[in-house]
Design an enzyme around this catalytic site. Sequence first.
Site, PDB file in Angstrom:
ATOM      1  N   HIS A  14      -6.577   8.316   4.676  1.00 47.50           N
ATOM      2  CA  HIS A  14      -5.122   8.226   4.472  1.00 47.50           C
ATOM      3  C   HIS A  14      -4.334   9.184   5.348  1.00 47.50           C
ATOM      4  O   HIS A  14      -3.114   9.186   5.312  1.00 47.50           O
ATOM      5  CB  HIS A  14      -4.773   8.515   3.009  1.00 47.50           C
ATOM      6  CG  HIS A  14      -4.931   9.970   2.653  1.00 47.50           C
ATOM      7  ND1 HIS A  14      -6.141  10.525   2.343  1.00 47.50           N
ATOM      8  CD2 HIS A  14      -4.044  10.979   2.595  1.00 47.50           C
ATOM      9  CE1 HIS A  14      -5.988  11.814   2.091  1.00 47.50           C
ATOM     10  NE2 HIS A  14      -4.726  12.128   2.243  1.00 47.50           N
TER      11      HIS A  14
HETATM   12  C1  UD1 Z   1       0.494  13.169   0.998  1.00 46.40           C
HETATM   13  C2  UD1 Z   1       0.350  14.554   1.625  1.00 46.40           C
HETATM   14  C3  UD1 Z   1      -1.102  14.744   2.068  1.00 46.40           C
HETATM   15  C4  UD1 Z   1      -2.069  14.475   0.914  1.00 46.40           C
HETATM   16  C5  UD1 Z   1      -1.802  13.098   0.316  1.00 46.40           C
HETATM   17  C6  UD1 Z   1      -2.668  12.911  -0.900  1.00 46.40           C
HETATM   18  C7  UD1 Z   1       2.238  15.557   2.869  1.00 46.40           C
HETATM   19  C8  UD1 Z   1       2.828  15.782   4.210  1.00 46.40           C
HETATM   20  N1  UD1 Z   1       1.174  14.704   2.819  1.00 46.40           N
HETATM   21  O1  UD1 Z   1       0.231  12.199   2.011  1.00 46.40           O
HETATM   22  O2  UD1 Z   1      -1.288  16.076   2.512  1.00 46.40           O
HETATM   23  O3  UD1 Z   1      -3.384  14.527   1.409  1.00 46.40           O
HETATM   24  O4  UD1 Z   1      -0.417  13.025  -0.076  1.00 46.40           O
HETATM   25  O5  UD1 Z   1      -2.882  11.555  -1.187  1.00 46.40           O
HETATM   26  O6  UD1 Z   1       2.703  16.113   1.910  1.00 46.40           O
HETATM   27  N2  UD1 Z   1       3.036   5.594  -1.170  1.00 46.40           N
HETATM   28  C9  UD1 Z   1       3.095   4.691  -2.201  1.00 46.40           C
HETATM   29  N3  UD1 Z   1       3.014   5.159  -3.475  1.00 46.40           N
HETATM   30  C10 UD1 Z   1       2.889   6.460  -3.774  1.00 46.40           C
HETATM   31  C11 UD1 Z   1       2.844   7.379  -2.720  1.00 46.40           C
HETATM   32  C12 UD1 Z   1       2.917   6.924  -1.421  1.00 46.40           C
HETATM   33  O7  UD1 Z   1       3.208   3.489  -1.988  1.00 46.40           O
HETATM   34  O8  UD1 Z   1       2.808   6.803  -4.957  1.00 46.40           O
HETATM   35  C13 UD1 Z   1       3.083   5.109   0.238  1.00 46.40           C
HETATM   36  C14 UD1 Z   1       4.482   4.975   0.788  1.00 46.40           C
HETATM   37  O9  UD1 Z   1       4.476   3.887   1.675  1.00 46.40           O
HETATM   38  C15 UD1 Z   1       4.641   6.263   1.585  1.00 46.40           C
HETATM   39  C16 UD1 Z   1       3.239   6.535   2.085  1.00 46.40           C
HETATM   40  O10 UD1 Z   1       2.377   6.046   1.061  1.00 46.40           O
HETATM   41  O11 UD1 Z   1       5.548   6.143   2.627  1.00 46.40           O
HETATM   42  C17 UD1 Z   1       2.956   7.997   2.347  1.00 46.40           C
HETATM   43  O12 UD1 Z   1       3.234   8.821   1.215  1.00 46.40           O
HETATM   44  P1  UD1 Z   1       3.532  10.415   1.402  1.00 46.40           P
HETATM   45  O13 UD1 Z   1       3.583  11.077   0.087  1.00 46.40           O
HETATM   46  O14 UD1 Z   1       4.650  10.620   2.353  1.00 46.40           O
HETATM   47  O15 UD1 Z   1       2.281  10.916   2.170  1.00 46.40           O
HETATM   48  P2  UD1 Z   1       0.745  10.721   1.882  1.00 46.40           P
HETATM   49  O16 UD1 Z   1       0.182   9.974   3.037  1.00 46.40           O
HETATM   50  O17 UD1 Z   1       0.548  10.176   0.524  1.00 46.40           O
HETATM   51  N1  UDP Z   2      -9.332  10.168  -5.804  1.00 43.19           N
HETATM   52  C1  UDP Z   2      -9.200   9.319  -6.903  1.00 43.19           C
HETATM   53  N2  UDP Z   2      -9.154   7.978  -6.686  1.00 43.19           N
HETATM   54  C2  UDP Z   2      -9.239   7.431  -5.433  1.00 43.19           C
HETATM   55  C3  UDP Z   2      -9.369   8.296  -4.335  1.00 43.19           C
HETATM   56  C4  UDP Z   2      -9.407   9.656  -4.550  1.00 43.19           C
HETATM   57  O1  UDP Z   2      -9.125   9.784  -8.045  1.00 43.19           O
HETATM   58  O2  UDP Z   2      -9.190   6.197  -5.315  1.00 43.19           O
HETATM   59  C5  UDP Z   2      -9.334  11.619  -6.025  1.00 43.19           C
HETATM   60  C6  UDP Z   2     -10.527  12.357  -5.467  1.00 43.19           C
HETATM   61  O3  UDP Z   2     -11.564  12.437  -6.420  1.00 43.19           O
HETATM   62  C7  UDP Z   2      -9.958  13.725  -5.120  1.00 43.19           C
HETATM   63  C8  UDP Z   2      -8.508  13.436  -4.780  1.00 43.19           C
HETATM   64  O4  UDP Z   2      -8.220  12.145  -5.328  1.00 43.19           O
HETATM   65  O5  UDP Z   2      -9.990  14.608  -6.235  1.00 43.19           O
HETATM   66  C9  UDP Z   2      -8.287  13.444  -3.287  1.00 43.19           C
HETATM   67  O6  UDP Z   2      -6.996  13.035  -3.000  1.00 43.19           O
HETATM   68  P1  UDP Z   2      -6.551  12.561  -1.550  1.00 43.19           P
HETATM   69  O7  UDP Z   2      -7.718  12.115  -0.780  1.00 43.19           O
HETATM   70  O8  UDP Z   2      -5.426  11.601  -1.751  1.00 43.19           O
HETATM   71  O9  UDP Z   2      -5.876  13.860  -0.935  1.00 43.19           O
HETATM   72  P2  UDP Z   2      -6.432  15.124  -0.119  1.00 43.19           P
HETATM   73  O10 UDP Z   2      -7.530  15.731  -0.909  1.00 43.19           O
HETATM   74  O11 UDP Z   2      -6.851  14.664   1.233  1.00 43.19           O
HETATM   75  O12 UDP Z   2      -5.229  16.008  -0.008  1.00 43.19           O
END
Ligand code: UD1
Ligand code: UDP
Length: 359
Positions: free
Chosen positions: A206
Amino acid sequence: MLKYCIILGTRPEIIKMSPLIRACEDKQYDYFILHTGQHYSYEMDRRFFEQLELLEPKYNLDVGSGTQARQTAKILIGIEEILLKEKPDVVFVQGDTNTVMAGALAASKLHIKIGHVEAGLRSFDRNMPEEINRIIADHISDYLFPPTEVSRDQLLAEGIDGEKIFITGNTVVDAAYQNLELSKRHLNVLDDFGLKPKEYFLVTSHRAENVDVKERLSGILEAVRQLSQKYQIPALFPMHPRTEKMVNEFGLSLEGITVSKPLGYLEFLQLEENARLILTDSGGLQEEGCILGTPCVTLRDNTERPETVTVGANVLAGTVTETIISCAEKMMNNTASWKNPFGDGDAAVKILEFVEGKQ
Ligand code: UD1
Ligand code: UDP
C-alpha cells in the site's frame, strides 16, 4: 491523576495503540481516545474497535482522505480545538502517519507533553511522507519510546536528550501476544479461504511510492503471479483501498492472485502465522512476520526496521519482478529460526510507568 489523550487515525495505529488503551483501562486511568478519521472505511477502522473491544473514541475529526497538506492541516486544526478544551497532561502518538505528525505538532505548540510510541525509526528516505513525519514527531516529543537499541541509538545520534528516551520494545508484540490465542479460539480463517498451513503466500502492498507508480505496482503483481504459478500455491492479497484504487486506475490485471478486501486483525494474525512467506511493503507486517516466525520479503529498497533483516527474518527485494522472485526463493529455503528483537510484549506497561515516573 494524570489525564492522557491517545491520538490515532489509521489501521496500524489502532492496532498498535490497543495495548496502551487496555493498560489504561486496567489501571483505571483518566484517558480519552481522539480519532482523526484518517482511515474511515469499516474494514480499515471500526472493525478493529469491535474486534479488539476498545473504548469508543471520545472524538472523531472525520478528516478523511486528501493531499498531504490538506489532510495534515485538517488534523492540526481539529486536534488543537480538542486539546484546548480537554487540557490533557500527556498526549500519546504512535508511528509515522500524518495523524502522528499533526497530533504532535498541535500538542507541542500548546506545551502539552508528548509521548512518541515507536520512536527513532528511520528509512533515511525523505521521499516517504512517513520519514518526515517521524523525524518531526521525534524532535518535538518529550518522551520517546524506541522499540530497540538500534532506534534508541538513532535518536541519540540526532542529539535528542537521553533522559527523554526509554527502550520499551514495540507494542506490536503486546498486540500480537494478546490477540493470537483469542484468534485461534474463535476463528479458522484458513478454512474460509481454502488454504493449507505453509502452502500459501500472503501479500500486501500500500506504500504510496509503490502503488502510485504503475511500473512498481505491476512489477509486484507480476512477481506474485509468477511465484504462485511456479510453486503451485495460492497467493492471498488482502488489498488496501489505496491499492485497489490504483489497480483500477492503471487498468492492471489481478489474474492468478486471490484478492480480498482488507481483513480483520484476528483473521490476519492467523494468516501471517501460517503463511509460507509474507511479501509486503508494510511496516507492521515486517515486524509481525518476525514475531510469528514467518519469513518476509520486503517490497521496498529500504526499511526502517533493519532489525528484521539482521536477525535473518526479512530481506529487501525492491519492486523488480525477477529480484522479488529470487529473494522469495531464498527466503522460502530459509529454515533458520531467529529471536524476535521487538521485546517481550510489555511495551505498553513500560511506557505508562516511564511517564508516571517523570511526573
Ligand atoms: C496511511 C499512512 C501510512 C500507513 C497507512 C496504513 C500517511 C502519510 N500514510 O497511508 O504511513 O502505512 O496509512 O494503512 O499518513 N482509503 C479508503 N478508506 C480508508 C482510508 C483510505 O478508501 O479508510 C483510500 C482513499 O482512496 C485514500 C487512500 O486510500 O485516498 C490513501 O489513504 P491515506 O490515509 O491518505 O494513506 P494510506 O495510503 O492509507
Ligand atoms: N492488517 C490487518 N488486516 C489486513 C492487513 C493488515 O489487520 O488486511 C494489520 C496487520 O496485522 C498489521 C497492520 O494491519 O498489524 C499493518 O497495517 P498497514 O500495513 O496498513 O500499515 P503499516 O504497518 O505499513 O504502517
